[in-house]
Design a protein around this motif. Sequence first.
Motif, PDB file in Angstrom:
ATOM      1  N   PRO A  51       0.798  -1.230   0.000  1.00 30.61           N
ATOM      2  CA  PRO A  51       0.000   0.000   0.000  1.00 30.61           C
ATOM      3  C   PRO A  51       0.832   1.282   0.000  1.00 30.61           C
ATOM      4  CG  PRO A  51       0.042  -0.922   2.205  1.00 30.61           C
ATOM      5  CD  PRO A  51       0.775  -1.894   1.297  1.00 30.61           C
ATOM      6  N   VAL A  52       2.165   1.146  -0.028  1.00 28.75           N
ATOM      7  CA  VAL A  52       3.017   2.339   0.001  1.00 28.75           C
ATOM      8  C   VAL A  52       3.879   2.442  -1.243  1.00 28.75           C
ATOM      9  CG1 VAL A  52       3.082   2.493   2.525  1.00 28.75           C
ATOM     10  CG2 VAL A  52       4.831   1.188   1.332  1.00 28.75           C
ATOM     11  N   ALA A  53       4.186   3.692  -1.573  1.00 30.90           N
ATOM     12  CA  ALA A  53       5.087   4.012  -2.676  1.00 30.90           C
ATOM     13  C   ALA A  53       6.323   4.693  -2.088  1.00 30.90           C
ATOM     14  CB  ALA A  53       4.387   4.945  -3.666  1.00 30.90           C
ATOM     15  N   CYS A  54       7.344   4.810  -2.897  1.00 30.78           N
ATOM     16  CA  CYS A  54       8.568   5.481  -2.485  1.00 30.78           C
ATOM     17  C   CYS A  54       8.642   6.830  -3.210  1.00 30.78           C
ATOM     18  CB  CYS A  54       9.777   4.616  -2.831  1.00 30.78           C
ATOM     19  SG  CYS A  54      11.341   5.282  -2.250  1.00 30.78           S
ATOM     20  N   VAL A  55       8.927   7.880  -2.452  1.00 29.87           N
ATOM     21  CA  VAL A  55       8.990   9.230  -3.013  1.00 29.87           C
ATOM     22  C   VAL A  55      10.226   9.947  -2.493  1.00 29.87           C
ATOM     23  CG1 VAL A  55       6.472   9.420  -3.241  1.00 29.87           C
ATOM     24  CG2 VAL A  55       7.578  10.240  -1.153  1.00 29.87           C
ATOM     25  N   PHE A  56      10.561  11.037  -3.162  1.00 22.76           N
ATOM     26  CA  PHE A  56      11.601  11.949  -2.680  1.00 22.76           C
ATOM     27  C   PHE A  56      10.968  13.315  -2.485  1.00 22.76           C
ATOM     28  CE2 PHE A  56      14.374   9.009  -5.201  1.00 22.76           C
ATOM     29  CZ  PHE A  56      15.076   8.486  -4.130  1.00 22.76           C
ATOM     30  N   ALA A  57      11.342  13.963  -1.395  1.00 19.33           N
ATOM     31  CA  ALA A  57      10.812  15.289  -1.086  1.00 19.33           C
ATOM     32  C   ALA A  57      11.598  16.372  -1.824  1.00 19.33           C
ATOM     33  CB  ALA A  57      10.882  15.542   0.415  1.00 19.33           C
ATOM     34  N   ARG A  58      10.914  17.463  -2.057  1.00 19.76           N
ATOM     35  CA  ARG A  58      11.518  18.659  -2.630  1.00 19.76           C
ATOM     36  C   ARG A  58      11.528  19.724  -1.539  1.00 19.76           C
ATOM     37  NH1 ARG A  58      10.704  23.510  -5.398  1.00 19.76           N
ATOM     38  NH2 ARG A  58      11.912  23.659  -7.334  1.00 19.76           N
ATOM     39  N   THR A  59      12.631  20.449  -1.419  1.00 22.10           N
ATOM     40  CA  THR A  59      12.754  21.506  -0.427  1.00 22.10           C
ATOM     41  C   THR A  59      13.188  22.809  -1.099  1.00 22.10           C
ATOM     42  OG1 THR A  59      13.837  22.192   1.632  1.00 22.10           O
ATOM     43  CG2 THR A  59      15.133  20.807   0.145  1.00 22.10           C
ATOM     44  N   THR A  60      12.713  23.909  -0.574  1.00 24.34           N
ATOM     45  CA  THR A  60      13.179  25.213  -1.059  1.00 24.34           C
ATOM     46  C   THR A  60      14.060  25.885  -0.017  1.00 24.34           C
ATOM     47  OG1 THR A  60      11.167  26.296  -0.256  1.00 24.34           O
ATOM     48  CG2 THR A  60      11.191  25.600  -2.568  1.00 24.34           C
ATOM     49  N   THR A  61      14.213  25.259   1.148  1.00 25.81           N
ATOM     50  CA  THR A  61      15.032  25.858   2.203  1.00 25.81           C
ATOM     51  C   THR A  61      16.262  25.021   2.552  1.00 25.81           C
ATOM     52  OG1 THR A  61      13.671  24.814   3.917  1.00 25.81           O
ATOM     53  CG2 THR A  61      13.058  27.050   3.245  1.00 25.81           C
ATOM     54  N   GLY A  62      16.252  23.742   2.231  1.00 27.93           N
ATOM     55  CA  GLY A  62      17.375  22.869   2.562  1.00 27.93           C
ATOM     56  C   GLY A  62      18.547  23.059   1.611  1.00 27.93           C
TER      57      GLY A  62
END
Length: 126
Positions: A51-62
């Motif tokens: 029931p889960v997928a793998c994702v990558f987050a996007r940041t504008t401050t990191g």
Amino acid sequence: MDVSEIRQRLNIAPQAGIAWFCVDESDVAFAPQKAPGPRRVILRSWPDGTPVACVFARTTTGTSGIPHDAHDHLAEYDRCNIDKEGRIVLGVPLTAKKSVLDHNTSICDEPDADITRRVLTAPGCS
């Protein structure tokens, strides 16, 4: 009805390395202190039988991750809100419930083939 809603109704997975979503921070826990709030994520993988997928987050401050330009395709994707320069944090694969990665949270497709390649070749979730 948009393409992401058609995919969901037909049980067809979104395209890995291409599909962007804007989910609540609490759904991915990248920066839990920012919940509730929006978090843009790109799909890394959509494994069968889970029931889960793998994702990558996007940041504008990191400061970690690969540089990622703001998108300029509102004519094609009126829900795209990737409007600032940022970074995709490939070193921190995250799980997200597939149920939150749907036509309601889908915002656009990644236009840069090099970004797609880098997302798909980065280590995913274990």
